[in-house]
Design a protein around this motif. Structure first.
Motif, PDB file in Angstrom:
ATOM      1  N   ASP A  15     -25.685 -53.727  64.853  1.00  0.00           N
ATOM      2  CA  ASP A  15     -24.259 -53.435  65.065  1.00  0.00           C
ATOM      3  C   ASP A  15     -23.370 -54.334  64.207  1.00  0.00           C
ATOM      4  N   GLY A  16     -23.750 -54.509  62.962  1.00  0.00           N
ATOM      5  CA  GLY A  16     -22.925 -55.300  62.058  1.00  0.00           C
ATOM      6  C   GLY A  16     -22.959 -56.793  62.334  1.00  0.00           C
ATOM      7  N   ARG A  17     -23.972 -57.261  63.055  1.00  0.00           N
ATOM      8  CA  ARG A  17     -24.067 -58.687  63.361  1.00  0.00           C
ATOM      9  C   ARG A  17     -25.476 -59.213  63.113  1.00  0.00           C
ATOM     10  N   LEU A  18     -25.546 -60.519  62.826  1.00  0.00           N
ATOM     11  CA  LEU A  18     -26.838 -61.181  62.671  1.00  0.00           C
ATOM     12  C   LEU A  18     -27.293 -61.704  64.038  1.00  0.00           C
ATOM     13  N   ARG A  19     -28.455 -61.210  64.453  1.00  0.00           N
ATOM     14  CA  ARG A  19     -28.997 -61.636  65.757  1.00  0.00           C
ATOM     15  C   ARG A  19     -30.360 -62.279  65.535  1.00  0.00           C
ATOM     16  N   ILE A  20     -30.553 -63.441  66.138  1.00  0.00           N
ATOM     17  CA  ILE A  20     -31.867 -64.098  66.027  1.00  0.00           C
ATOM     18  C   ILE A  20     -32.424 -64.354  67.423  1.00  0.00           C
ATOM     19  N   LEU A  21     -33.748 -64.384  67.480  1.00  0.00           N
ATOM     20  CA  LEU A  21     -34.426 -64.828  68.700  1.00  0.00           C
ATOM     21  C   LEU A  21     -34.326 -66.353  68.714  1.00  0.00           C
ATOM     22  N   ASP A  22     -33.813 -66.930  69.781  1.00  0.00           N
ATOM     23  CA  ASP A  22     -33.620 -68.381  69.846  1.00  0.00           C
ATOM     24  C   ASP A  22     -34.951 -69.055  70.200  1.00  0.00           C
ATOM     25  N   GLN A  23     -35.617 -69.586  69.153  1.00  0.00           N
ATOM     26  CA  GLN A  23     -36.969 -70.117  69.359  1.00  0.00           C
ATOM     27  C   GLN A  23     -36.974 -71.465  70.065  1.00  0.00           C
ATOM     28  N   THR A  24     -35.806 -72.094  70.180  1.00  0.00           N
ATOM     29  CA  THR A  24     -35.775 -73.366  70.921  1.00  0.00           C
ATOM     30  C   THR A  24     -36.015 -73.115  72.411  1.00  0.00           C
ATOM     31  N   ARG A  25     -35.804 -71.871  72.848  1.00  0.00           N
ATOM     32  CA  ARG A  25     -35.927 -71.588  74.286  1.00  0.00           C
ATOM     33  C   ARG A  25     -37.267 -70.986  74.668  1.00  0.00           C
ATOM     34  N   LEU A  26     -38.104 -70.734  73.674  1.00  0.00           N
ATOM     35  CA  LEU A  26     -39.450 -70.229  73.961  1.00  0.00           C
ATOM     36  C   LEU A  26     -40.353 -71.391  74.368  1.00  0.00           C
ATOM     37  N   PRO A  27     -41.322 -71.188  75.226  1.00  0.00           N
ATOM     38  CA  PRO A  27     -41.761 -69.921  75.783  1.00  0.00           C
ATOM     39  C   PRO A  27     -41.088 -69.562  77.116  1.00  0.00           C
ATOM     40  N   ASP A  28     -40.121 -70.356  77.545  1.00  0.00           N
ATOM     41  CA  ASP A  28     -39.555 -70.125  78.883  1.00  0.00           C
ATOM     42  C   ASP A  28     -38.706 -68.866  78.939  1.00  0.00           C
TER      43      ASP A  28
END
Ligand code: MRU
Length: 350
Positions: A15-28
């Protein structure tokens, strides 16, 4: 559990935005972040919310479009200045992985000749999409070459996380693992925990477990003992930058595994796309090694660590000399022997 984890989207343009998976919060937690300004992009890369050489290249590439959207330039010259400034800032967010400056320069160079602001943005976004698509294909090709090379080697020691979480496709070192699994080969992975940020224990273990691949976590210091015990058929790691002579920068601790593998007679492979090679850097001595904050090794409430008063040395990467590398599995095939000549040939083809 998804089939071999194919649903993971680490870096996406939605939708016109950059989205990342926040790896600092994995694996919780599987949480996503929208990055809407250059500060957000630089911060996410610097604190490893997005990490792994190809993944930060992809985030950086889309970050160039984020920069244009944030600045809203009123004319072509202003848009070009935005691209130059963003390439300099984002490209320097972390110094060791060459994919990051390579990707932002590629977007800048593709877009800067546009003759309107709209065209510049379109060219930048097209190039970012192309970088992502190419990495996806490169990972698949690395997987195919690696699965063929290691058809009879099932017990793999890796280091850090060079999987889906670190790339825009199935991964490099773990791409080989996924390709073996997809081909129906037995495969199991040993994952050193990778202190201090635990990319092995938190990320590789989470990613492989989620994909249904057997994984065993070990302390970083146990790698040599494991290799000497005869329980590993091959070491396969990723890379952040490969110099013209084949020296390999990768997560701190990789060099120790290479030394131990040589002593144990276990082959040591590096898996990397061509975007991780840096023919302009002659050897490993010329690769800048990121030094990270001492606080990553210091204690905090609930987290044991060094006392605040003591000195800390916290290099994020090391360099494995090419003599210790049995082969480099690239998207264009497996390099061996005289790496200087093989790498030169690799870039002549482009
Ligand atoms: O500090 P990180 O987590 O970004 O380090 C990542 C690595 O060292 C990976 O092995 C490398 O980037 C290759 S990823 C395919």
């Amino acid at each position: 559990m998804a089939d071999l984890g194919t649903d993971l989207e680490v870096v996406a343009w939605i939708d016109g935005r950059l989205r990342i998976l926040d790896q600092t919060r994995l694996p919780d937690e599987e949480a996503y972040l929208d990055l809407t300004g250059v500060d957000d992009v630089v911060d996410a890369i610097a604190r490893l919310a997005v990490r792994g050489a190809p993944a930060i290249g992809g985030a950086g590439a889309y970050g160039m479009v984020v920069a244009l959207d944030e600045a809203r330039p009123s004319g072509v010259e202003e848009a070009r200045a935005v691209l130059e400034a963003a390439a300099a800032r984002i490209g320097a967010a972390r110094p060791t992985a060459v994919n990051l400056p390579w990707a932002v320069r590629r977007v800048r160079d593709a877009a800067i000749g546009g003759t309107s602001v709209e065209e510049i943005r379109r060219l930048a976004l097209d190039e970012a999409h192309a970088i992502v698509a190419e990495d996806r294909e490169a990972c698949a090709a690395i997987g195919a070459h690696g699965a063929e090379l290691l058809a009879d080697r099932h017990r793999i020691l890796t280091h850090c996380n060079a999987g889906r979480l670190a790339t825009l496709g199935i991964g490099t070192a773990l791409g080989v693992v996924y390709a073996k699994a997809a081909a129906g080969h037995p495969v199991e992975v040993y994952a050193p925990e990778t202190r201090p940020l635990l990319q092995g224990a938190r990320l590789t273990a989470w990613e492989l477990h989620r994909a249904g691949i057997p994984v065993t976590v070990l302390p970083d210091g146990a790698g040599a003992t494991l290799l000497a015990s005869g329980r590993v058929d091959a070491v396969v790691v990723g890379a952040d930058r490969i110099a013209a002579n084949g020296d390999v920068a990768n997560k701190i601790g990789t060099f120790a595994h290479a030394v131990a593998a040589a002593r144990a007679g276990v082959p040591f492979y590096v898996a990397a796309p061509r975007s991780t090679f840096d023919p302009a850097t002659p050897d490993g001595d010329h690769i800048e090694i990121e030094l990270r904050a001492p606080d990553e090794l210091r204690g905090a409430p609930g987290r044991p660590g060094a006392p605040a008063e003591v000195a800390v040395w916290n290099p994020a990467f090391d360099v494995t000399p090419h003599e210790l590398v049995t082969g480099i599995i690239t998207d264009a095939g497996v390099l061996r022997g005289d790496y200087s000549a093989a790498i030169a040939r690799l870039f002549e083809q482009i």
